[in-house]
Design a protein around this motif. Structure first.
Motif, mmCIF file in Angstrom:
data_model
loop_
_atom_site.group_PDB
_atom_site.id
_atom_site.type_symbol
_atom_site.label_atom_id
_atom_site.label_comp_id
_atom_site.label_asym_id
_atom_site.label_seq_id
_atom_site.Cartn_x
_atom_site.Cartn_y
_atom_site.Cartn_z
ATOM 1 N N THR A 106 0.042 5.261 4.126
ATOM 2 C CA THR A 106 -1.059 4.509 4.733
ATOM 3 C C THR A 106 -0.775 4.224 6.196
ATOM 4 O O THR A 106 0.302 3.750 6.557
ATOM 5 C CB THR A 106 -1.282 3.179 3.998
ATOM 6 O OG1 THR A 106 -1.483 3.426 2.605
ATOM 7 C CG2 THR A 106 -2.494 2.440 4.551
ATOM 8 N N THR B 186 -5.329 1.644 9.193
ATOM 9 C CA THR B 186 -6.070 1.604 7.927
ATOM 10 C C THR B 186 -5.775 0.316 7.183
ATOM 11 O O THR B 186 -6.685 -0.345 6.663
ATOM 12 C CB THR B 186 -5.699 2.814 7.054
ATOM 13 O OG1 THR B 186 -5.988 4.019 7.769
ATOM 14 C CG2 THR B 186 -6.474 2.803 5.749
ATOM 15 N N ARG C 97 0.847 -1.194 0.000
ATOM 16 C CA ARG C 97 0.000 0.000 0.000
ATOM 17 C C ARG C 97 0.878 1.238 0.000
ATOM 18 O O ARG C 97 2.055 1.174 0.353
ATOM 19 C CB ARG C 97 -0.933 -0.019 1.223
ATOM 20 C CG ARG C 97 -1.928 -1.176 1.173
ATOM 21 C CD ARG C 97 -2.991 -1.064 2.253
ATOM 22 N NE ARG C 97 -3.981 -2.108 2.056
ATOM 23 C CZ ARG C 97 -3.875 -3.337 2.555
ATOM 24 N NH1 ARG C 97 -2.840 -3.650 3.290
ATOM 25 N NH2 ARG C 97 -4.811 -4.238 2.339
ATOM 26 N N HIS D 2 -8.367 -2.838 6.389
ATOM 27 C CA HIS D 2 -8.589 -3.281 5.010
ATOM 28 C C HIS D 2 -8.440 -4.794 4.894
ATOM 29 O O HIS D 2 -9.159 -5.446 4.140
ATOM 30 C CB HIS D 2 -7.608 -2.576 4.078
ATOM 31 C CG HIS D 2 -7.882 -2.799 2.624
ATOM 32 N ND1 HIS D 2 -7.448 -3.933 1.957
ATOM 33 C CD2 HIS D 2 -8.555 -2.057 1.704
ATOM 34 C CE1 HIS D 2 -7.834 -3.867 0.692
ATOM 35 N NE2 HIS D 2 -8.514 -2.745 0.516
ATOM 36 N N ASP D 3 -7.514 -5.363 5.655
ATOM 37 C CA ASP D 3 -7.279 -6.810 5.599
ATOM 38 C C ASP D 3 -8.135 -7.586 6.599
ATOM 39 O O ASP D 3 -8.002 -8.804 6.713
ATOM 40 C CB ASP D 3 -5.801 -7.113 5.876
ATOM 41 C CG ASP D 3 -4.905 -6.705 4.723
ATOM 42 O OD1 ASP D 3 -5.244 -7.044 3.579
ATOM 43 O OD2 ASP D 3 -3.881 -6.048 4.961
#
Length: 222
Positions: free
Chosen positions: A113, A117, A109, A121-122
């Protein structure tokens, strides 16, 4: 062996081609084919956590790292600049077991980032709960898990109006000791000098890191 030399020592493709009587395009093709093959062997997050739980493990270690990259043109340049590290790069999250053995690595990413965050996302928190595992993390993951009984432990922070108690300071020291092996895991990964300064985009960088994860574990466990 040629590809391993390229990855370990960041050898120029042209040098490896000339020294082995093959074309540069052939070495590039070998490199890309091997990276793709190895990346496919990298464990998925859910499977990696289930494997730890099956072995009787109770916690994993989580941390993020920045892999330096060359500056890019346009908007990608600003996204890849990490104010924390004051350099351009791609951010990865990784999980290790309690001994620091890498078990999973995230997709690449932009460098700016935030760790939280990337973790959201994961769906790392949900995967940890599903596997009935806890995680030790640094303060970069603070507020990721605000449950009464948190799965991710990040330690205590002081503020202008609230100083840490002796007990909280002791807890932070124990947490730092427990998290130390994750740094060893990253150190093993960064022994591959091709990561000294990436010259590729996020998608290819993700495949490269996952391939190096597989190679690192083969090296550590031999």
């Amino acid at each position: 062996m040629i590809v391993l030399a390229v990855l370990r020592h960041d050898q120029r493709l042209a040098d490896m081609a000339g020294g082995n009587d093959v074309s540069e395009s052939t070495v590039r093709r070998w490199r890309d084919e091997l990276i793709n093959l190895l990346a496919m062997q990298a464990p998925r997050l859910d499977r990696a956590l289930k494997k730890i739980a099956k072995r009787g493990g109770e916690v994993v270690l989580i941390d993020g790292t920045l892999i330096p990259t060359q500056r890019r043109t346009g908007k990608a340049d600003r996204r890849n600049y990490s104010g924390k590290h004051r350099r351009h790069g791609l951010r990865f999250l990784a999980l290790t077991d309690e001994r620091g053995r890498l078990i999973w690595i995230s997709a690449a990413r932009p460098g700016r980032t935030h760790d939280n965050t990337a973790a959201r996302h994961d769906h790392i928190l949900a995967h940890l709960r599903a596997a009935c595992l806890g995680a030790l993390a640094d303060l970069g993951f603070r507020s990721l898990d605000n449950d009464v009984h948190p799965v991710i432990v990040t330690g205590f922070t002081a503020s202008r109006t609230h100083k840490l108690t002796p007990g909280q300071k002791t807890a932070n020291r124990f947490l730092a000791t427990g998290r130390a092996p994750v740094e060893h895991g990253f150190a093993h990964l960064k022994n591959w000098r091709t990561l000294a300064k990436l010259r590729t985009g996020p998608a290819r960088a993700t495949r490269l890191l996952r391939a190096l994860l597989v190679l690192t574990n083969l090296e550590v466990n031999r």
